[in-house]
Design a protein around this motif. Sequence first.
Motif, PDB file in Angstrom:
ATOM      1  N   UNK A  71      -9.009 -68.598  27.520  1.00  0.00           N
ATOM      2  CA  UNK A  71      -8.159 -69.795  27.566  1.00  0.00           C
ATOM      3  C   UNK A  71      -7.266 -69.949  26.340  1.00  0.00           C
ATOM      4  N   UNK A  72      -7.536 -69.202  25.272  1.00  0.00           N
ATOM      5  CA  UNK A  72      -6.809 -69.407  24.025  1.00  0.00           C
ATOM      6  C   UNK A  72      -7.342 -70.578  23.235  1.00  0.00           C
ATOM      7  N   UNK A  73      -8.346 -71.262  23.778  1.00  0.00           N
ATOM      8  CA  UNK A  73      -8.939 -72.425  23.109  1.00  0.00           C
ATOM      9  C   UNK A  73     -10.366 -72.053  22.694  1.00  0.00           C
ATOM     10  N   UNK A  74     -10.712 -72.192  21.421  1.00  0.00           N
ATOM     11  CA  UNK A  74     -12.071 -71.854  20.992  1.00  0.00           C
ATOM     12  C   UNK A  74     -13.096 -72.831  21.560  1.00  0.00           C
ATOM     13  N   UNK A  92      -6.997 -78.777  20.410  1.00  0.00           N
ATOM     14  CA  UNK A  92      -6.616 -77.369  20.533  1.00  0.00           C
ATOM     15  C   UNK A  92      -6.085 -77.015  21.919  1.00  0.00           C
ATOM     16  N   UNK A  93      -6.303 -77.910  22.874  1.00  0.00           N
ATOM     17  CA  UNK A  93      -5.758 -77.693  24.220  1.00  0.00           C
ATOM     18  C   UNK A  93      -4.395 -78.349  24.383  1.00  0.00           C
ATOM     19  N   UNK A  94      -3.925 -79.035  23.326  1.00  0.00           N
ATOM     20  CA  UNK A  94      -2.614 -79.681  23.389  1.00  0.00           C
ATOM     21  C   UNK A  94      -2.644 -81.093  23.935  1.00  0.00           C
ATOM     22  N   UNK A  95      -3.833 -81.668  24.081  1.00  0.00           N
ATOM     23  CA  UNK A  95      -3.952 -83.047  24.561  1.00  0.00           C
ATOM     24  C   UNK A  95      -3.867 -84.026  23.386  1.00  0.00           C
ATOM     25  N   UNK A  99     -13.901 -82.714  14.771  1.00  0.00           N
ATOM     26  CA  UNK A  99     -13.945 -81.356  15.315  1.00  0.00           C
ATOM     27  C   UNK A  99     -12.892 -81.113  16.402  1.00  0.00           C
ATOM     28  N   UNK A 100     -12.125 -82.138  16.738  1.00  0.00           N
ATOM     29  CA  UNK A 100     -11.141 -81.993  17.819  1.00  0.00           C
ATOM     30  C   UNK A 100      -9.700 -81.916  17.324  1.00  0.00           C
ATOM     31  N   UNK A 101      -9.403 -82.615  16.247  1.00  0.00           N
ATOM     32  CA  UNK A 101      -8.010 -82.714  15.796  1.00  0.00           C
ATOM     33  C   UNK A 101      -7.538 -81.407  15.177  1.00  0.00           C
ATOM     34  N   UNK A 102      -6.317 -80.992  15.498  1.00  0.00           N
ATOM     35  CA  UNK A 102      -5.809 -79.743  14.925  1.00  0.00           C
ATOM     36  C   UNK A 102      -4.343 -79.833  14.541  1.00  0.00           C
ATOM     37  N   UNK A 103      -3.544 -80.617  15.268  1.00  0.00           N
ATOM     38  CA  UNK A 103      -2.130 -80.725  14.908  1.00  0.00           C
ATOM     39  C   UNK A 103      -1.597 -82.083  15.355  1.00  0.00           C
ATOM     40  N   UNK A 104      -0.315 -82.310  15.108  1.00  0.00           N
ATOM     41  CA  UNK A 104       0.254 -83.619  15.442  1.00  0.00           C
ATOM     42  C   UNK A 104       1.575 -83.451  16.179  1.00  0.00           C
ATOM     43  N   UNK A 105       1.928 -84.512  16.886  1.00  0.00           N
ATOM     44  CA  UNK A 105       3.232 -84.617  17.534  1.00  0.00           C
ATOM     45  C   UNK A 105       3.964 -85.747  16.822  1.00  0.00           C
TER      46      UNK A 105
END
Length: 162
Positions: free
Chosen positions: A5-8, A115-118, A150-156
């Motif tokens: 999936x590209x998601x760990x 990490x899934x873009x949600x 453990x969920x946050x990875x980036x921002x919009x």
Amino acid sequence: MIEKTGVPSAKQIASCFPDKITLKKPKAIIECYKEIPCNPCDTSCPFDAITVPEDINVRPSIDFDKCTGCGICVYHCPGLAISVMQLKDGMVSMKIPYEFTPLPNQGETVNVMNRAGDIITPGTITKVQHTDKMNKTALLHVEIPEAYLYDAITVEVKHGSE
Ligand code: SF4
Ligand code: SF4
């Protein structure tokens, strides 16, 4: 999981984090899941906290006792695979790499993504670092509730400035 999936997986993500006592001080979280020939994380760290062995394909390891959370490795990693996290008063202070424009402004509310873009939560930009020495990668300081550690990875970025 990451192969399909590209998601760990949650287990893969957790394996990159130290315990929460250690995270009371800022620590680099290295999410470099693949064996790739790359080592700027190692060579950029002024505190010798990251090691990529002589076989450059081996994944990096980190000595959390040596890591000060300075964030230098974050903007040197070409894979955008490193962030810095710190726990304080029920919140997480994150330092994350960001290569889009517009950059957010200090004090701005952004959408924090997993990490899934949600989109998972709003976050507050507490600082934006972006100098000529930073390889065109900005370092965003973002504050979010601890529940999203453990969920946050980036921002919009919703507004920002050029
Ligand atoms: S955050 Fe700073 S001290 Fe920690 S590993 Fe990265 S460069 Fe080294
Ligand atoms: S610089 Fe980034 S992509 Fe390269 S080995 Fe280090 S963590 Fe992985």
